[in-house]
Design a protein around this motif. Sequence first.
Motif, PDB file in Angstrom:
ATOM      1  N   UNK A  83       1.024  -1.112  -0.068  1.00  0.00           N
ATOM      2  CA  UNK A  83       0.094   0.133  -0.095  1.00  0.00           C
ATOM      3  C   UNK A  83       0.927   1.154   0.065  1.00  0.00           C
ATOM      4  N   UNK A  84       0.632   2.005  -0.849  1.00  0.00           N
ATOM      5  CA  UNK A  84       1.278   3.347  -1.385  1.00  0.00           C
ATOM      6  C   UNK A  84       1.062   4.359  -0.436  1.00  0.00           C
ATOM      7  N   UNK A  85       0.053   4.364   0.312  1.00  0.00           N
ATOM      8  CA  UNK A  85      -0.654   5.494   1.262  1.00  0.00           C
ATOM      9  C   UNK A  85       0.123   5.870   2.031  1.00  0.00           C
ATOM     10  N   UNK A  86       0.372   7.255   2.380  1.00  0.00           N
ATOM     11  CA  UNK A  86       1.480   7.608   3.171  1.00  0.00           C
ATOM     12  C   UNK A  86       0.804   8.797   3.954  1.00  0.00           C
ATOM     13  N   UNK A 142      -2.532  -1.479  -5.594  1.00  0.00           N
ATOM     14  CA  UNK A 142      -1.182  -0.866  -5.095  1.00  0.00           C
ATOM     15  C   UNK A 142      -1.100   0.389  -4.241  1.00  0.00           C
ATOM     16  N   UNK A 143      -2.428   1.048  -4.365  1.00  0.00           N
ATOM     17  CA  UNK A 143      -2.603   2.534  -3.603  1.00  0.00           C
ATOM     18  C   UNK A 143      -3.785   2.111  -2.621  1.00  0.00           C
ATOM     19  N   UNK A 175      -4.591  -4.179  -2.172  1.00  0.00           N
ATOM     20  CA  UNK A 175      -3.621  -5.224  -2.709  1.00  0.00           C
ATOM     21  C   UNK A 175      -4.486  -6.638  -3.395  1.00  0.00           C
ATOM     22  N   UNK A 235      -1.625  -7.735   6.830  1.00  0.00           N
ATOM     23  CA  UNK A 235      -0.126  -8.049   6.448  1.00  0.00           C
ATOM     24  C   UNK A 235       0.621  -8.594   7.426  1.00  0.00           C
ATOM     25  N   UNK A 261      -4.781  10.168   5.917  1.00  0.00           N
ATOM     26  CA  UNK A 261      -3.913   9.711   4.708  1.00  0.00           C
ATOM     27  C   UNK A 261      -4.226  10.661   3.602  1.00  0.00           C
ATOM     28  N   UNK A 262      -3.093  11.158   2.736  1.00  0.00           N
ATOM     29  CA  UNK A 262      -3.249  12.040   1.599  1.00  0.00           C
ATOM     30  C   UNK A 262      -2.653  11.358   0.464  1.00  0.00           C
ATOM     31  N   UNK A 263      -3.484  10.851  -0.439  1.00  0.00           N
ATOM     32  CA  UNK A 263      -2.565  10.205  -1.499  1.00  0.00           C
ATOM     33  C   UNK A 263      -1.542  11.315  -2.399  1.00  0.00           C
ATOM     34  N   UNK A 309       4.298  12.824  -0.023  1.00  0.00           N
ATOM     35  CA  UNK A 309       5.365  12.168  -0.842  1.00  0.00           C
ATOM     36  C   UNK A 309       5.477  10.716  -0.436  1.00  0.00           C
TER      37      UNK A 309
END
Lengths: 345, 345
Positions: free
Chosen positions: A1-4, B60-61, B64, B183, B338-340, B343
């Motif tokens: 998961x690419x959420x940051x 992926x965002x 999964x 996970x 969360x903010x997509x 960075x």
Amino acid sequence: MARVRREAKSAFTEDEIVGVMRTILGGPAPGVVLGPGDDAALVDLGRHTGVLTADMLVEGVHFDRDAMAPRDLGFKAISVNVSDVAAMGGSPRFAVVSLALTADVDAGWVVELYGGLREAAAEYGMSVVGGDTSRAPVVVLSVAVTGEVAVGGAVTRAGARPGDRLAVTGTLGGSAAGLRLLRVDPRRIRGAAAAERARALIASHVRPLARVGEGQTLAQAGATAMIDVSDGLTLDLARLCRASAAAAAVRLASVPVTPGLDELRGLLGADPLELALGGGEDYELLVALPGDAFEPARVLLAERFGTPLTDIGELRAGEGMVAIEPDGAERPLATTGWDHFASSP
Amino acid sequence: MARVRREAKSAFTEDEIVGVMRTILGGPAPGVVLGPGDDAALVDLGRHTGVLTADMLVEGVHFDRDAMAPRDLGFKAISVNVSDVAAMGGSPRFAVVSLALTADVDAGWVVELYGGLREAAAEYGMSVVGGDTSRAPVVVLSVAVTGEVAVGGAVTRAGARPGDRLAVTGTLGGSAAGLRLLRVDPRRIRGAAAAERARALIASHVRPLARVGEGQTLAQAGATAMIDVSDGLTLDLARLCRASAAAAAVRLASVPVTPGLDELRGLLGADPLELALGGGEDYELLVALPGDAFEPARVLLAERFGTPLTDIGELRAGEGMVAIEPDGAERPLATTGWDHFASSP
């Protein structure tokens, strides 16, 4: 998961992108009770039948970022959806836009994209009222459009009858030719006349115009079935035939091929008629009309919009499609349009 | 451009996918004049204000594929959109779904996905009426929902006033905990009680339920502003405050943390309260209510839906957010959702 986590700083935040969207797409518009920026948009939908459609443009599949300006991409994303509404005989009213961006897209690109969405919305007298933004490994632009049509006035793919004329608006093959020309080294395009032709063809690919007024006029003129030519004449005709449980015969010599294709044949590396039959993305309307309705419809389209309507053949009983050669001989007509789920090249 | 000619054969064609969609999602439904399969869908939208929203889920965002069953993914894609309609006090009616698939996705996966869409549509009394399919390098599921709300009855983010109570439905943090547990090596989850807790938390992440009835009830009970908690309590509260030009004070001890988080703290590797404040994807409703409206609203939600409504603080004049500690001390409350577009990690 690419959420940051939001704490990590970057070029822009999701809320900043929403801010850009509100600045460019917001403001009062007919029927818009509340535009972008809340959980959902609020619109006044009146007392018509609603028309809903959605189309997604994926980088590397539907467009290349190198070859397509973001303003054109935004314009086209609206057009391809509006074309579906036009093919029902309806009017577009509102759009919601979901946008997935890669990390290398800068704010200027996004502003240009929204500018293209706005330009298209103005062209069609509609409003973009909301949407969503996200990250993705490729740019994805997903648009849904809500439109309206008079109750009982919609034209589906399913009403064509044996004996109906088969007609198409405008010309075909230009968009497929434009796509090919985008990949040609510009130095190979010699002379002002060829360059002008190439520019027009590329424009028809990157900035197609949906036939909204034409669709409504054809509906009023008695169209029995209608579909927009998005995946190629033969493939979309096959869909119309299947939905209508009818067969079709197409006079190949009557198919209106976009002007200029013959002159650029060497650069295109393709037969103009093949591009017209299978190229797709022309967003013209393919329509079935009772025999006595064709000529009045043709005159109306010419008078109101300057748009040609060409009789290319007829609907028949049975199933399948045939091509009628200039000498009157008939042969099976194969579908040669685009299908995203055919196997990769 | 990866578009390929239809002649090349593959596992399934675009028209075959549309056929699967029609089989699974088609059929008569209230208000649906024409469902999937034509250029656009036709719906009877009545005489309410229309509510339009769109949300896109990117592999992926947002999910999964290894960790999420396609049926759950379809269900969730509808729920996250319906949650936005619920946060306006509206009812969902129709959805259009654009789906981009990678080459390795098989037909069974697609059938399961549409099954999940259908299951969610049934849950919310709505219909999926159309959409689009395409190729992409990752799976993308883009949904747009059209709903309705009584004219003048919608609750936006913008109406909260200083002195209003701040309340939240259900509990928070469960979805973020479920994501973390997806996970975790299952062998690390010891004992039947822990396994049961973990299953419930994972379910709240992969199959969230939007609070439609609750949103309508809160709107009728006098809610002045409302937002769904999709990106985390603090981030969504900041949005509500900004839209309402108000400040907020949150009593941390009152925030309803999802049960079971404390017991699984070792596996989660996170503070339960932090997950509740910043985790996101709980799809609960965060609502501002006049002081005298809170208790009647709480009783209605309990009676009608068995859903708790918890008073977590108040709206104040000014801007920004503070946390009220158990001892009454106040400190600034940071946004941790969360903010997509922050960075990458």
